[in-house]
Design a protein around this motif. Structure first.
Motif, PDB file in Angstrom:
ATOM      1  N   LYS A  77       0.852  -1.192   0.000  1.00 47.04           N
ATOM      2  CA  LYS A  77       0.000   0.000   0.000  1.00 47.04           C
ATOM      3  C   LYS A  77       0.893   1.248   0.000  1.00 47.04           C
ATOM      4  O   LYS A  77       1.898   1.307   0.704  1.00 47.04           O
ATOM      5  CB  LYS A  77      -0.921   0.001   1.207  1.00 47.04           C
ATOM      6  CG  LYS A  77      -1.998  -1.073   1.116  1.00 47.04           C
ATOM      7  CD  LYS A  77      -3.135  -0.760   2.048  1.00 47.04           C
ATOM      8  CE  LYS A  77      -4.212  -1.814   1.948  1.00 47.04           C
ATOM      9  NZ  LYS A  77      -5.139  -1.584   0.878  1.00 47.04           N
ATOM     10  N   PRO A 120       0.976   5.283   3.077  1.00 46.55           N
ATOM     11  CA  PRO A 120       1.935   5.852   4.025  1.00 46.55           C
ATOM     12  C   PRO A 120       3.066   6.647   3.363  1.00 46.55           C
ATOM     13  O   PRO A 120       3.788   7.379   4.037  1.00 46.55           O
ATOM     14  CB  PRO A 120       2.510   4.635   4.751  1.00 46.55           C
ATOM     15  CG  PRO A 120       1.573   3.514   4.479  1.00 46.55           C
ATOM     16  CD  PRO A 120       0.911   3.826   3.167  1.00 46.55           C
ATOM     17  N   HIS A 121       3.219   6.516   2.049  1.00 41.52           N
ATOM     18  CA  HIS A 121       4.348   7.134   1.351  1.00 41.52           C
ATOM     19  C   HIS A 121       3.943   8.279   0.418  1.00 41.52           C
ATOM     20  O   HIS A 121       4.805   8.954  -0.149  1.00 41.52           O
ATOM     21  CB  HIS A 121       5.082   6.066   0.538  1.00 41.52           C
ATOM     22  CG  HIS A 121       5.434   4.857   1.333  1.00 41.52           C
ATOM     23  ND1 HIS A 121       6.474   4.845   2.243  1.00 41.52           N
ATOM     24  CD2 HIS A 121       4.866   3.629   1.392  1.00 41.52           C
ATOM     25  CE1 HIS A 121       6.538   3.649   2.812  1.00 41.52           C
ATOM     26  NE2 HIS A 121       5.576   2.900   2.317  1.00 41.52           N
TER      27      HIS A 121
END
Length: 160
Positions: free
Chosen positions: A105, A108-109
């Motif tokens: 996923k 978060p980045h």
């Protein structure tokens, strides 16, 4: 005058390569295969900018047949592209991009990717948008065979 360009890129996921997206190295067992660092998101943004400026495509400026670009950092290529595009008063108005990757996923980045792209383009972060989606188990993205990215860049040109 306003000019818009579209960029699209794909790279295969393979073992023993880092997964770099938007200049962020993301921990993962698979990375993107390519002549440079294979940053699919940054490559799509480069093509969108070149398209809006009428300057061809990434392969013309940074060919994978030239060893000089082997292992290149795509954010450096983006900085070089910015220099090609922003001449004669041309301004990058906005960049919007979508990354298609089944896993891991990217949520978060995403902000770090956005900041990296904005920094390389010398833009406020508010003028760069990054979205992420999955293949939902369908196609090469869904089967975790590769990643794709699509970008749209808008340039503001001085009136002729």
């Amino acid at each position: 005058m306003v000019a818009t360009g579209v960029g699209w890129d794909v790279h295969r996921l393979v073992p023993d390569r880092p997964l770099i997206v938007g200049g962020v190295t993301i921990p993962n067992e698979l990375g993107l295969e390519g002549h440079s660092d294979a940053d699919v998101l940054t490559h799509a943004v480069i093509d969108a900018l070149l398209g809006a400026a009428g300057l061809g495509d990434i392969g013309e400026h940074f060919p994978d047949t030239d060893e000089y670009w082997s292992g290149a950092n795509s954010l450096d290529l983006l900085r070089s592209t910015r220099e090609l595009v922003v001449v004669g008063g041309v301004e990058i108005a906005h960049v919007d991009a979508t990354v298609m990757l089944e896993r891991p996923k990217l949520l978060p980045h995403k902000e770090a990717m956005r900041a990296n792209l904005a920094g390389a383009l010398e833009l406020p972060v508010a003028r760069v948008n990054v979205k992420a989606t999955r293949g939902e188990g369908m196609g090469f993205v869904g089967r975790v065979e590769g990643a794709a990215a699509l970008a749209i860049a808008t340039l503001q040109r001085p009136e002729d």
